[in-house]
Structures are given as structure tokens and as C-alpha cells.
Design a protein around this motif. Structure first.
Motif, PDB file in Angstrom:
ATOM      1  N   THR A 228       9.000  16.031  -0.307  1.00 10.29           N
ATOM      2  CA  THR A 228       8.681  15.089   0.772  1.00 10.29           C
ATOM      3  C   THR A 228       7.221  15.241   1.193  1.00 10.29           C
ATOM      4  N   VAL A 229       6.775  16.490   1.298  1.00  7.93           N
ATOM      5  CA  VAL A 229       5.365  16.758   1.638  1.00  7.93           C
ATOM      6  C   VAL A 229       4.446  16.203   0.546  1.00  7.93           C
ATOM      7  N   MET A 230       4.845  16.364  -0.711  1.00 10.59           N
ATOM      8  CA  MET A 230       4.044  15.826  -1.820  1.00 10.59           C
ATOM      9  C   MET A 230       3.977  14.301  -1.755  1.00 10.59           C
ATOM     10  N   ALA A 231       5.082  13.651  -1.348  1.00  7.37           N
ATOM     11  CA  ALA A 231       5.078  12.188  -1.197  1.00  7.37           C
ATOM     12  C   ALA A 231       4.116  11.774  -0.089  1.00  7.37           C
ATOM     13  N   TYR A 232       4.085  12.562   0.997  1.00  3.36           N
ATOM     14  CA  TYR A 232       3.145  12.278   2.092  1.00  3.36           C
ATOM     15  C   TYR A 232       1.709  12.438   1.603  1.00  3.36           C
ATOM     16  N   ASP A 233       1.482  13.445   0.768  1.00  2.00           N
ATOM     17  CA  ASP A 233       0.155  13.664   0.184  1.00  2.00           C
ATOM     18  C   ASP A 233      -0.266  12.451  -0.653  1.00  2.00           C
ATOM     19  N   ARG A 234       0.633  11.940  -1.494  1.00  2.00           N
ATOM     20  CA  ARG A 234       0.339  10.751  -2.309  1.00  2.00           C
ATOM     21  C   ARG A 234       0.089   9.537  -1.414  1.00  2.00           C
TER      22      ARG A 234
ATOM     23  N   PRO B  18      15.022  13.483   3.655  1.00  2.00           N
ATOM     24  CA  PRO B  18      13.791  13.569   2.861  1.00  2.00           C
ATOM     25  C   PRO B  18      13.687  12.476   1.796  1.00  2.00           C
ATOM     26  N   PHE B  19      14.819  12.160   1.141  1.00  3.63           N
ATOM     27  CA  PHE B  19      14.802  11.111   0.119  1.00  3.63           C
ATOM     28  C   PHE B  19      14.400   9.768   0.725  1.00  3.63           C
ATOM     29  N   LEU B  20      14.936   9.439   1.897  1.00  4.40           N
ATOM     30  CA  LEU B  20      14.584   8.184   2.557  1.00  4.40           C
ATOM     31  C   LEU B  20      13.118   8.171   2.992  1.00  4.40           C
ATOM     32  N   MET B  21      12.605   9.331   3.407  1.00  4.95           N
ATOM     33  CA  MET B  21      11.184   9.426   3.777  1.00  4.95           C
ATOM     34  C   MET B  21      10.303   9.216   2.541  1.00  4.95           C
ATOM     35  N   ILE B  22      10.703   9.808   1.416  1.00  3.45           N
ATOM     36  CA  ILE B  22       9.965   9.619   0.161  1.00  3.45           C
ATOM     37  C   ILE B  22      10.011   8.151  -0.248  1.00  3.45           C
ATOM     38  N   LEU B  23      11.186   7.555  -0.152  1.00  2.51           N
ATOM     39  CA  LEU B  23      11.355   6.142  -0.500  1.00  2.51           C
ATOM     40  C   LEU B  23      10.455   5.270   0.369  1.00  2.51           C
ATOM     41  N   GLY B  24      10.427   5.558   1.677  1.00  7.30           N
ATOM     42  CA  GLY B  24       9.566   4.813   2.592  1.00  7.30           C
ATOM     43  C   GLY B  24       8.092   4.943   2.236  1.00  7.30           C
ATOM     44  N   SER B  25       7.671   6.168   1.889  1.00  5.14           N
ATOM     45  CA  SER B  25       6.258   6.366   1.535  1.00  5.14           C
ATOM     46  C   SER B  25       5.916   5.616   0.251  1.00  5.14           C
ATOM     47  N   TYR B  26       6.850   5.575  -0.715  1.00  8.70           N
ATOM     48  CA  TYR B  26       6.565   4.863  -1.968  1.00  8.70           C
ATOM     49  C   TYR B  26       6.633   3.340  -1.813  1.00  8.70           C
ATOM     50  N   ILE B  27       7.377   2.862  -0.839  1.00  8.14           N
ATOM     51  CA  ILE B  27       7.344   1.422  -0.543  1.00  8.14           C
ATOM     52  C   ILE B  27       5.955   1.054  -0.028  1.00  8.14           C
ATOM     53  N   LYS B  28       5.422   1.880   0.882  1.00  9.84           N
ATOM     54  CA  LYS B  28       4.062   1.655   1.415  1.00  9.84           C
ATOM     55  C   LYS B  28       3.021   1.790   0.298  1.00  9.84           C
ATOM     56  N   ILE B  29       3.188   2.825  -0.555  1.00 12.54           N
ATOM     57  CA  ILE B  29       2.246   3.053  -1.654  1.00 12.54           C
ATOM     58  C   ILE B  29       2.248   1.851  -2.602  1.00 12.54           C
ATOM     59  N   THR B  30       3.438   1.382  -2.985  1.00 14.02           N
ATOM     60  CA  THR B  30       3.541   0.242  -3.904  1.00 14.02           C
ATOM     61  C   THR B  30       2.900  -0.998  -3.296  1.00 14.02           C
ATOM     62  N   SER B  31       3.141  -1.218  -2.004  1.00 13.93           N
ATOM     63  CA  SER B  31       2.539  -2.365  -1.316  1.00 13.93           C
ATOM     64  C   SER B  31       1.015  -2.277  -1.345  1.00 13.93           C
ATOM     65  N   THR B  32       0.474  -1.082  -1.124  1.00 10.55           N
ATOM     66  CA  THR B  32      -0.983  -0.879  -1.143  1.00 10.55           C
ATOM     67  C   THR B  32      -1.539  -1.068  -2.545  1.00 10.55           C
ATOM     68  N   ILE B  33      -0.842  -0.527  -3.558  1.00  9.49           N
ATOM     69  CA  ILE B  33      -1.313  -0.626  -4.947  1.00  9.49           C
ATOM     70  C   ILE B  33      -1.360  -2.081  -5.404  1.00  9.49           C
ATOM     71  N   LEU B  34      -0.336  -2.852  -5.044  1.00  8.23           N
ATOM     72  CA  LEU B  34      -0.286  -4.252  -5.478  1.00  8.23           C
ATOM     73  C   LEU B  34      -1.385  -5.097  -4.847  1.00  8.23           C
ATOM     74  N   LYS B  35      -1.962  -4.626  -3.741  1.00 10.55           N
ATOM     75  CA  LYS B  35      -3.063  -5.341  -3.097  1.00 10.55           C
ATOM     76  C   LYS B  35      -4.419  -5.022  -3.715  1.00 10.55           C
ATOM     77  N   LEU B  36      -4.462  -4.000  -4.601  1.00 10.69           N
ATOM     78  CA  LEU B  36      -5.729  -3.632  -5.239  1.00 10.69           C
ATOM     79  C   LEU B  36      -6.189  -4.768  -6.150  1.00 10.69           C
ATOM     80  N   PRO B  37      -7.509  -5.084  -6.129  1.00  9.85           N
ATOM     81  CA  PRO B  37      -7.988  -6.235  -6.904  1.00  9.85           C
ATOM     82  C   PRO B  37      -8.037  -5.991  -8.422  1.00  9.85           C
ATOM     83  N   LEU B  38      -8.353  -4.766  -8.842  1.00  5.54           N
ATOM     84  CA  LEU B  38      -8.518  -4.485 -10.271  1.00  5.54           C
ATOM     85  C   LEU B  38      -7.264  -3.867 -10.880  1.00  5.54           C
ATOM     86  N   ALA B  39      -6.934  -4.305 -12.096  1.00  6.04           N
ATOM     87  CA  ALA B  39      -5.755  -3.778 -12.804  1.00  6.04           C
ATOM     88  C   ALA B  39      -5.943  -2.303 -13.139  1.00  6.04           C
ATOM     89  N   THR B  40      -7.197  -1.895 -13.436  1.00  7.46           N
ATOM     90  CA  THR B  40      -7.449  -0.480 -13.769  1.00  7.46           C
ATOM     91  C   THR B  40      -7.198   0.414 -12.561  1.00  7.46           C
TER      92      THR B  40
END
Length: 201
Positions: A11-17, A105-127
Motif C-alpha cells: 500500500t505504501v509502495m502504491a502511494y509512492d507511485r 489496503p487493496f481498496l486503497m491501492i485500487l484507488g491510487s491506481y485509478i488516479k494514476i491511470t486517469s493522470t497517465i491517460l491525460k499525458l500528451p505523449l505516448a512515450t
């Protein structure tokens, strides 16, 4: 005890990511050495007393059946099957600890990865997207293996024929996941990948 601590550490590692990808400018300030030490210490300080208390509670029960545990190791549910008398309170404690140390902890990790995925998809470059996804891929694989087997083992309804399934899934979070951890995390290392390409024809 180590399983609970690993849930918290993942869970801490997910927060780090999450901080690295969603707040990259604040990352060096928020995730400094002191904070990392505090987070890891909190995982240990939380996990150890809970399991020591649960173990003491279980071994204060009367045991009058066989002393052979139908499991690979001395896990709590198989030990409870050997106890005499009412074990409802103990089973509720196992379920409560599983919810606190596995489900939340699993739900917290899931929540952090939902936010991460949302942020990644907003990035302009595919790389940039590919690099961000590769940063998380190894952690996602470990979380899937570890939490998947843990949730199936501790949070599914029990049946009379569940001991074989419990043993099978307990192998994942006790042996398979720790065995694959170094492999999963080192495959992101460019030097390791180059060495593997040279070995394989």
C-alpha cells in the motif's frame, strides 16, 4: 505477521507511485527519506502487535483434537479447526484482521491506481504514457498475485472442502509471490534485460 506487513508495504509502495506520477513536482518533498522511514515503521508497528495478540488469543483456546494441521504451515484458520468449543469470536477476529490488512489496503491501492491511470491517460505523449505505465507494471503484478490469493483464502465463504483450495492459494502468497518478486522487479532494469537478450538466442 509478515503477510500483514507486506499488505501494508504494498500500500505504501502504491502511494509512492501515486506521488511520483500524479504529483511529480512535490514528490521529492513529500517522499523524502524521513517520511519513507516513518511509513515503513508504521507498517511494522501496526502489523506486529495485531498478530501477536491474535496468536495469543488463539493459543489460549482448548485443543482436544489431533495435533496434525492440515496445511503447509501453522496458519490461523487450520489451527482453529483443531480447537474445541466455540470459535466464532476467533473466526470473526480472523475475518476482521483480513478486512483491515487485506481488503482495506487493496481498496486503497485500487484507488491510487485509478488516479494514476486517469493522470497517465491525460499525458500528451505516448512515450510518456508508456514510461509511466512501465513504472507501475511490476508493482501491479505483485499486488495482483499477492492480494488475489490472500483475498480468496481469507475472505471467501468457508466450505467443508476448502482446505485443499486454501493450501493451493496459500502457496501463492507465501512462496510464489516472494519467489517472483525479484524477477518481476528486475525485469524493469535495462541491464538485466540486455543480459537476458544476450543469453536467449
Amino acid at each position: 505477521m509478515f503477510g500483514n506487513i507486506e499488505c501494508l508495504l504494498l500500500t505504501v509502495m502504491a502511494y509512492d507511485r501515486y506521488m511520483a506520477i500524479c504529483n511529480p513536482l512535490h514528490y521529492p518533498l513529500v517522499m523524502n527519506r524521513k517520511v519513507c522511514v516513518q511509513l515503513v515503521s508504521a507498517c511494522w508497528i501496526t502489523g506486529v502487535p495485531v498478530e501477536i495478540g491474535q496468536t495469543c488469543q488463539i493459543f489460549s483456546l482448548p485443543f482436544c483434537r489431533s495435533n496434525q494441521i492440515n496445511h503447509y504451515f501453522c496458519d490461523i484458520p487450520p489451527v482453529l479447526k483443531l480447537a474445541c468449543g466455540d470459535i466464532f469470536l476467533n473466526e470473526m477476529m480472523v475475518f476482521t484482521v483480513a478486512v483491515l490488512f487485506v481488503m482495506i489496503p487493496f481498496l486503497m491501492i485500487l484507488g491510487s491506481y485509478i488516479k494514476i491511470t486517469s493522470t497517465i491517460l491525460k499525458l500528451p505523449l505516448a512515450t510518456g504514457r508508456a514510461k509511466a505505465f512501465s513504472t507501475c507494471s511490476s508493482h501491479v503484478m505483485v499486488v495482483t498475485l499477492f492480494f488475489g490469493s490472500g483475498i480468496i483464502t481469507y475472505l471467501r465463504p468457508k466450505s467443508k472442502n476448502s482446505s485443499r483450495t486454501d493450501k493451493f492459494f496459500s502457496l501463492f502468497y507465501t512462496i510464489v509471490t516472494p519467489m517472483f518478486n525479484p524477477l518481476i522487479y528486475t525485469l524493469r532494469n535495462k541491464d538485466v534485460l540486455m543480459a537476458l537478450r544476450k543469453l536467449l538466442p
